[in-house]
Design a protein around this motif. Structure first.
Motif, PDB file in Angstrom:
ATOM      1  N   UNK A  24       2.501  76.475 -98.994  1.00  0.00           N
ATOM      2  CA  UNK A  24       2.743  76.569-100.141  1.00  0.00           C
ATOM      3  C   UNK A  24       4.147  75.967-100.548  1.00  0.00           C
ATOM      4  N   UNK A  25       5.145  75.621 -99.360  1.00  0.00           N
ATOM      5  CA  UNK A  25       6.503  75.074-100.457  1.00  0.00           C
ATOM      6  C   UNK A  25       5.891  73.647 -99.917  1.00  0.00           C
ATOM      7  N   UNK A  26       5.388  73.197 -99.612  1.00  0.00           N
ATOM      8  CA  UNK A  26       5.112  71.886 -99.513  1.00  0.00           C
ATOM      9  C   UNK A  26       6.061  70.802 -98.327  1.00  0.00           C
ATOM     10  N   UNK A  27       6.241  71.739 -96.951  1.00  0.00           N
ATOM     11  CA  UNK A  27       6.344  71.121 -95.828  1.00  0.00           C
ATOM     12  C   UNK A  27       5.455  70.431 -94.922  1.00  0.00           C
ATOM     13  N   UNK A  28       4.543  70.640 -95.272  1.00  0.00           N
ATOM     14  CA  UNK A  28       3.171  70.092 -94.621  1.00  0.00           C
ATOM     15  C   UNK A  28       1.593  70.123 -95.237  1.00  0.00           C
ATOM     16  N   UNK A  29       1.226  68.772 -95.574  1.00  0.00           N
ATOM     17  CA  UNK A  29       0.478  68.803 -96.543  1.00  0.00           C
ATOM     18  C   UNK A  29      -1.198  69.805 -96.447  1.00  0.00           C
ATOM     19  N   UNK A  30      -0.986  70.550 -95.308  1.00  0.00           N
ATOM     20  CA  UNK A  30      -2.351  71.373 -93.994  1.00  0.00           C
ATOM     21  C   UNK A  30      -1.945  72.361 -93.769  1.00  0.00           C
ATOM     22  N   UNK A  31      -2.763  73.276 -93.212  1.00  0.00           N
ATOM     23  CA  UNK A  31      -2.707  74.679 -93.044  1.00  0.00           C
ATOM     24  C   UNK A  31      -2.461  73.920 -91.015  1.00  0.00           C
ATOM     25  N   UNK A  32      -4.118  73.127 -91.178  1.00  0.00           N
ATOM     26  CA  UNK A  32      -3.739  72.722 -89.598  1.00  0.00           C
ATOM     27  C   UNK A  32      -2.026  72.242 -89.277  1.00  0.00           C
ATOM     28  N   UNK A  33      -1.955  71.203 -89.647  1.00  0.00           N
ATOM     29  CA  UNK A  33      -0.179  70.071 -89.570  1.00  0.00           C
ATOM     30  C   UNK A  33       0.468  72.009 -89.257  1.00  0.00           C
ATOM     31  N   UNK A  34       0.744  72.905 -90.366  1.00  0.00           N
ATOM     32  CA  UNK A  34       1.940  73.936 -90.008  1.00  0.00           C
ATOM     33  C   UNK A  34       1.795  74.870 -89.035  1.00  0.00           C
ATOM     34  N   UNK A  35       0.468  74.747 -88.993  1.00  0.00           N
ATOM     35  CA  UNK A  35      -0.344  75.405 -87.280  1.00  0.00           C
ATOM     36  C   UNK A  35       0.227  75.295 -86.680  1.00  0.00           C
ATOM     37  N   UNK A  36       0.438  73.718 -86.072  1.00  0.00           N
ATOM     38  CA  UNK A  36       0.900  73.073 -85.162  1.00  0.00           C
ATOM     39  C   UNK A  36       1.972  73.186 -84.869  1.00  0.00           C
ATOM     40  N   UNK A  37       2.620  73.117 -86.015  1.00  0.00           N
ATOM     41  CA  UNK A  37       4.600  73.110 -86.025  1.00  0.00           C
ATOM     42  C   UNK A  37       4.920  74.860 -85.805  1.00  0.00           C
ATOM     43  N   UNK A  38       4.140  75.947 -86.037  1.00  0.00           N
ATOM     44  CA  UNK A  38       5.040  76.919 -85.768  1.00  0.00           C
ATOM     45  C   UNK A  38       4.387  77.441 -84.819  1.00  0.00           C
ATOM     46  N   UNK A  39       2.642  76.847 -83.717  1.00  0.00           N
ATOM     47  CA  UNK A  39       2.559  76.704 -82.274  1.00  0.00           C
ATOM     48  C   UNK A  39       3.646  76.194 -81.381  1.00  0.00           C
ATOM     49  N   UNK A  40       4.269  74.780 -82.170  1.00  0.00           N
ATOM     50  CA  UNK A  40       5.212  74.116 -80.988  1.00  0.00           C
ATOM     51  C   UNK A  40       6.604  74.887 -81.419  1.00  0.00           C
TER      52      UNK A  40
END
Length: 116
Positions: A24-40
């Protein structure tokens, strides 16, 4: 003796919410990329928390103030810096080779002032 790393339910709730916040805050363009970051972030803490206290003491911080009042004097905070702008902290306690993560937050919130 087997080492176990657990996290309280609010940690998982926060990490689930974080995925949406990052998109939502445009740190990542996709949910998958955001999930990868959070999982990391989560994987770092789960895989490192029982090792870093001996091998990399600079990553372990003491908690004070509000965090100490809420989680106890024996809690520590493990830090993780995935990029130059953000440092993540996991506040945890340990007993009998069980590490319990109480909360995770980053350096952009007031709780970060309660680690040293």
């Amino acid at each position: 003796m087997e080492v176990r790393v657990l996290a309280e339910k609010p940690v998982f709730d926060y990490l689930d919410d974080l995925v949406g916040i990052l998109v939502d805050n445009h740190y990542f363009p996709t949910i998958e990329e955001a999930k990868d970051y959070v999982n990391e972030i989560y994987d770092f803490f789960v895989n490192s928390i029982h090792r870093c206290h001996c091998s990399q003491p600079g990553l372990i911080k003491c908690v004070k103030g509000h965090l100490q009042e809420e989680y106890g004097r024996q809690c520590r905070a493990l830090t993780y810096r995935p990029n130059k702008n953000t440092t993540w902290c996991a506040v945890y306690s340990t007993e009998n080779n069980v590490y319990l993560i109480h909360t995770i937050f980053n350096n952009h919130v007031r709780e970060y002032n309660d680690i040293e």
